[in-house]
Structure formats: C-alpha cells, structure tokens
Design a protein around this motif. Sequence first.
Motif, PDB file in Angstrom:
ATOM      1  N   UNK A  12      -1.556   9.264   3.520  1.00  0.00           N
ATOM      2  CA  UNK A  12      -1.800   7.923   3.013  1.00  0.00           C
ATOM      3  C   UNK A  12      -1.719   6.934   4.164  1.00  0.00           C
ATOM      4  N   UNK A  13      -2.627   5.990   4.142  1.00  0.00           N
ATOM      5  CA  UNK A  13      -2.597   4.885   5.092  1.00  0.00           C
ATOM      6  C   UNK A  13      -2.185   3.659   4.300  1.00  0.00           C
ATOM      7  N   UNK A  14      -1.212   2.915   4.829  1.00  0.00           N
ATOM      8  CA  UNK A  14      -0.683   1.755   4.115  1.00  0.00           C
ATOM      9  C   UNK A  14      -0.335   0.651   5.103  1.00  0.00           C
ATOM     10  N   UNK A  15      -0.769  -0.555   4.773  1.00  0.00           N
ATOM     11  CA  UNK A  15      -0.415  -1.736   5.554  1.00  0.00           C
ATOM     12  C   UNK A  15      -0.024  -2.838   4.587  1.00  0.00           C
ATOM     13  N   UNK A  16       0.757  -3.786   5.069  1.00  0.00           N
ATOM     14  CA  UNK A  16       1.086  -4.943   4.241  1.00  0.00           C
ATOM     15  C   UNK A  16       1.330  -6.159   5.134  1.00  0.00           C
ATOM     16  N   UNK A  61       2.640 -10.953  -1.134  1.00  0.00           N
ATOM     17  CA  UNK A  61       2.689  -9.764  -0.297  1.00  0.00           C
ATOM     18  C   UNK A  61       1.408  -8.989  -0.613  1.00  0.00           C
ATOM     19  N   UNK A  62       0.557  -8.862   0.402  1.00  0.00           N
ATOM     20  CA  UNK A  62      -0.714  -8.155   0.263  1.00  0.00           C
ATOM     21  C   UNK A  62      -0.554  -6.784   0.897  1.00  0.00           C
ATOM     22  N   UNK A  63      -0.883  -5.761   0.127  1.00  0.00           N
ATOM     23  CA  UNK A  63      -0.784  -4.396   0.635  1.00  0.00           C
ATOM     24  C   UNK A  63      -2.145  -3.732   0.460  1.00  0.00           C
ATOM     25  N   UNK A  64      -2.582  -3.042   1.506  1.00  0.00           N
ATOM     26  CA  UNK A  64      -3.839  -2.307   1.483  1.00  0.00           C
ATOM     27  C   UNK A  64      -3.509  -0.830   1.717  1.00  0.00           C
ATOM     28  N   UNK A  65      -4.024   0.026   0.835  1.00  0.00           N
ATOM     29  CA  UNK A  65      -3.742   1.450   0.978  1.00  0.00           C
ATOM     30  C   UNK A  65      -5.017   2.276   0.815  1.00  0.00           C
TER      31      UNK A  65
END
Length: 146
Positions: free
Chosen positions: A1-5, A103-107
């Motif tokens: 999984x790739x995850x950023x916030x 809080x913006x999270x992109x996965x």
Amino acid sequence: MIETHIEIAASPAIVRDVLLDFSKYSEWQSFIKLLEPEDSSKTLQSMEPGDKIKCDVDGMKFTAEIKENSDRLFQWQGPPVFGLIAGLHSFHIEPANNGASTVFKQTEQFTGPISFLMSPSLLGKKILGQFHQYNKDLKARAESLN
C-alpha cells in the motif's frame, strides 16, 4: 500500500470542491491529466458507486469504477492489468480542528500476483513522490481559496 497525508488549512468542503473540480486541475497540478465520468450527463460530484470514470494518471489511461463518493471519501477501482495487478485509489477527506482544517490522505492499495513490486521501496517509490507532490499542490490550491 502507498499512503500519504497532509494537513490543509481549509475546511473539508473546500478541499472536496477543489478535488472534484477537474476542469481546473491544469491550473494547480500536473499528475492527473483526466478524470471524466464515462456518462457525460454526470459530474465528478454526482458519480455513484458502479459509475465509470475515464482516467489519465501520469500517462496511464484507463477506465475505473467508482467505489465510493461521499463527503469523506472519493474512491475508484482501477482495472486489472494483464491479470497481474490492480489498484484501489482513495482520496480521504477528514475534518480536523473542529472542521476548520482537513487531513487529506491519498492511498493506493494494489492487489494481484505482482502487487509486491509496488511497495514504496520498489516501483512504488515514484508513485509515492507523485502523491506527495499532488497533496502539496492540493494544499496550496485549497488554502488559496480559504
């Protein structure tokens, strides 16, 4: 999984409006070239689970299926590539500071026999960098409208 916030000093409503206003994407980011409902009578805001969306993400063109489109989540499932890998892309929009910020999270969750190659330490490293840049660009755009 790739995850950023990233935390954005704008309300979730503003972040969602910027996120789903594809017509203005070229003004603030370059990673996603196309997000367009397959059904021309729909908008990104009105898409429902099961609807199809045409995508061009960093030169990869595909049609994906909307899985969720709510105040807190815009999500699509990409098609399997040669039966080897598929991605579930999600934009999470979570209120913070009593709704004053977001809080913006992109996965991206990969599945399939070669999904392990997309870890952030292997082929996913490029995607991780692109997600971070997109998040920074979204933050700048949303905060400029706040």
